[in-house]
Design a protein around this motif. Structure first.
Motif, PDB file in Angstrom:
ATOM      1  N   ASP A 122       1.133  -0.999  -0.114  1.00  0.00           N
ATOM      2  CA  ASP A 122       0.401  -0.037   0.344  1.00  0.00           C
ATOM      3  C   ASP A 122       1.072   1.610   0.289  1.00  0.00           C
ATOM      4  O   ASP A 122       0.614   2.315   0.978  1.00  0.00           O
ATOM      5  N   PRO A 123       1.933   1.167  -0.799  1.00  0.00           N
ATOM      6  CA  PRO A 123       2.644   2.375  -0.994  1.00  0.00           C
ATOM      7  C   PRO A 123       1.854   3.998  -0.957  1.00  0.00           C
ATOM      8  O   PRO A 123       1.181   4.083  -1.647  1.00  0.00           O
ATOM      9  N   PRO A 124       2.426   5.106  -0.633  1.00  0.00           N
ATOM     10  CA  PRO A 124       1.513   6.166  -0.673  1.00  0.00           C
ATOM     11  C   PRO A 124       1.743   6.998  -2.090  1.00  0.00           C
ATOM     12  O   PRO A 124       2.897   6.521  -2.801  1.00  0.00           O
ATOM     13  N   THR A 125       0.871   8.010  -3.047  1.00  0.00           N
ATOM     14  CA  THR A 125       1.290   8.282  -3.966  1.00  0.00           C
ATOM     15  C   THR A 125       1.364   9.761  -4.251  1.00  0.00           C
ATOM     16  O   THR A 125       1.883   9.978  -4.919  1.00  0.00           O
ATOM     17  N   ASP A 126       1.638  10.321  -2.059  1.00  0.00           N
ATOM     18  CA  ASP A 126       2.359  11.376  -2.575  1.00  0.00           C
ATOM     19  C   ASP A 126       3.770  11.145  -1.404  1.00  0.00           C
ATOM     20  O   ASP A 126       3.507  10.136  -0.202  1.00  0.00           O
TER      21      ASP A 126
END
Length: 419
Positions: A98-102
């Motif tokens: 679940d890596p962040p987009t920011d």
């Protein structure tokens, strides 16, 4: 910490063991110490070893683990140093969940030679997120930030010096992506929305390319929060950030909002340090306490405003020529407020010319009926002011907001304190 239910026990073979270490053996210092299919897990104090059973002998011991066990959730840190080598397909250094987009992606790299002329030299690859490499035959950084679609690219012009360490920071935040090297912003581009992925594989040295002949350390990938913190009557920020101007669509754009102050004090002290990294071509804002959602003229923003003037020529009536005047630091302090815009402002100035690269420690205080500007411990300007009005909630802003077609220069600002 003990990992229960795992059948492979930890084995500590010494601080400098000979030969290649197997799964769950230590102490390792780099991935090259470990057998194929495993990587050196750099532990934090008290951290258990993923995929292995038992207690590490100390907080400083590191062990070889399988790539599929080396999962760090949505963030990743690797201390190193590590000589970048070509990875094997399906054997990532870690897997992000679940890596962040920011995000912020930072690392330190020391090139040992240029990339081969046969192709690019891979540095870091995060599947679906970003790819970083040296261009063929150079040490020029190339950075791809994946968007949805298309991808955007940072194409840095200058080679990184061989044999020296360079601190690189890549950010993707909102609609903007920025790259800085050694504290200087070198590229900033608009970034379209980025796709959300359930997982991402991290390769240090992508398996599809030649590896950059470089040492890499202190790799960090973590989320970058878009939330603006709110404070009651004071604000502090110790880290150094870099003011970089943006095009503004109207006269109410004010640069980057760092924080909101709900009840600004009528008497206050504003402290900060700054350094200019290149010549200011137009007057440039550094920091200001500005009204939130205001609709008034940009010169009447709020309570206090610090800016740097560009060099200019001053006509001399007694000479045949003009006198060159260098960059200067100015403040405006407002005490009146009509519910919409500020009024009753006075200006203060540091009389000395500003020097590129020099650090300036600034204190502006408005206490009692006296406003004082001090620079590097010396009072440089002072004046009395009228009893101030209570201001509505304000924002702490950094960055240039005046020139629509000229970006502000790089100015580092740190140790901000307002109260």
């Amino acid at each position: 910490t003990t990992n229960e239910g795992l059948c492979v026990p930890l084995q500590f073979l010494g601080e400098d063991p000979t030969g290649v270490l197997k799964h769950c053996q230590g102490d390792c210092d780099a991935d090259s110490d470990c057998e194929d299919g495993t990587v050196c897990f750099q532990r934090q104090a008290g951290e258990s070893v993923p995929g292995c059973a038992g207690n590490p002998t100390s907080d400083t011991d590191d062990y070889c683990v399988r790539g599929e066990d080396y999962t760090h959730g949505s963030s990743y840190f690797y201390g190193g140093p590590h000589l970048i080598e070509r990875s094997k397909e399906n054997e990532p250094h870690t897997i992000l969940v679940d890596p962040p987009t920011d995000y912020i992606l930072s690392f330190t790299i020391e090139p040992l030679s240029t990339a081969t002329s046969l192709g690019k030299g891979s540095i870091i690859y995060l599947s679906g997120i970003a790819n970083i490499w040296f261009d063929a035959g150079t040490t020029k950084l190339k950075i791809r930030v994946n968007s949805n679609p298309p991808a955007i690219f940072h194409d840095l012009r200058d080679d990184l010096a061989i044999g020296k360490k360079h601190d690189v920071i890549v950010t993707a935040h909102g609609d903007l992506s920025t790259v800085s090297v050694n504290g200087v912003i070198l590229s900033q581009v608009t970034a379209p929305p980025r796709a959300k992925y359930a997982r991402a594989e991290v390769y240090v040295g992508f398996y599809g390319d030649q590896a950059a002949n470089s040492l890499i350390s202190d790799i960090l990938f973590a989320g970058s929060s878009a939330d603006v913190p709110t404070f009651q009557s004071s604000f502090s920020l110790n880290q150094e950030i870099f003011v970089f101007g943006k095009e503004r669509g109207s006269n109410i754009y004010r640069g980057d909002l760092l924080a909101k102050v709900v009840s600004p004090p009528t008497e206050f002290v504003l402290r900060f340090s700054f350094r200019i990294l290149n010549v200011v071509s137009h007057g440039t804002d550094i920091i200001k306490l500005a009204l939130l959602n205001h609709q008034c003229d940009w010169r009447k923003l709020g309570q206090v405003h610090a800016y740097v003037s560009a060099p200019y020529m001053e006509f001399d009536d007694y000479d045949d020529g003009d006198e060159p005047i260098g960059m200067r630091l100015f403040f405006t302090h407002w005490t009146g407020h009509d519910g919409k815009c500020s009024s009753g402002g006075k200006s203060y100035a540091f009389p000395d010319e500003l020097t590129i690269g020099k650090k300036y420690d600034v204190i502006f205080s408005a206490i009692g009926a006296v406003a004082t500007l001090s620079v590097n411990g010396v009072i440089v300007d002072q004046d009395i002011f009228d009893a101030p009005d209570q201001f509505p909630p304000m924002g702490v802003y950094v960055g240039d907001d005046d020139w629509t077609d000229t970006p502000a220069p790089n100015i580092g600002i740190s140790d901000i304190d307002y109260r």
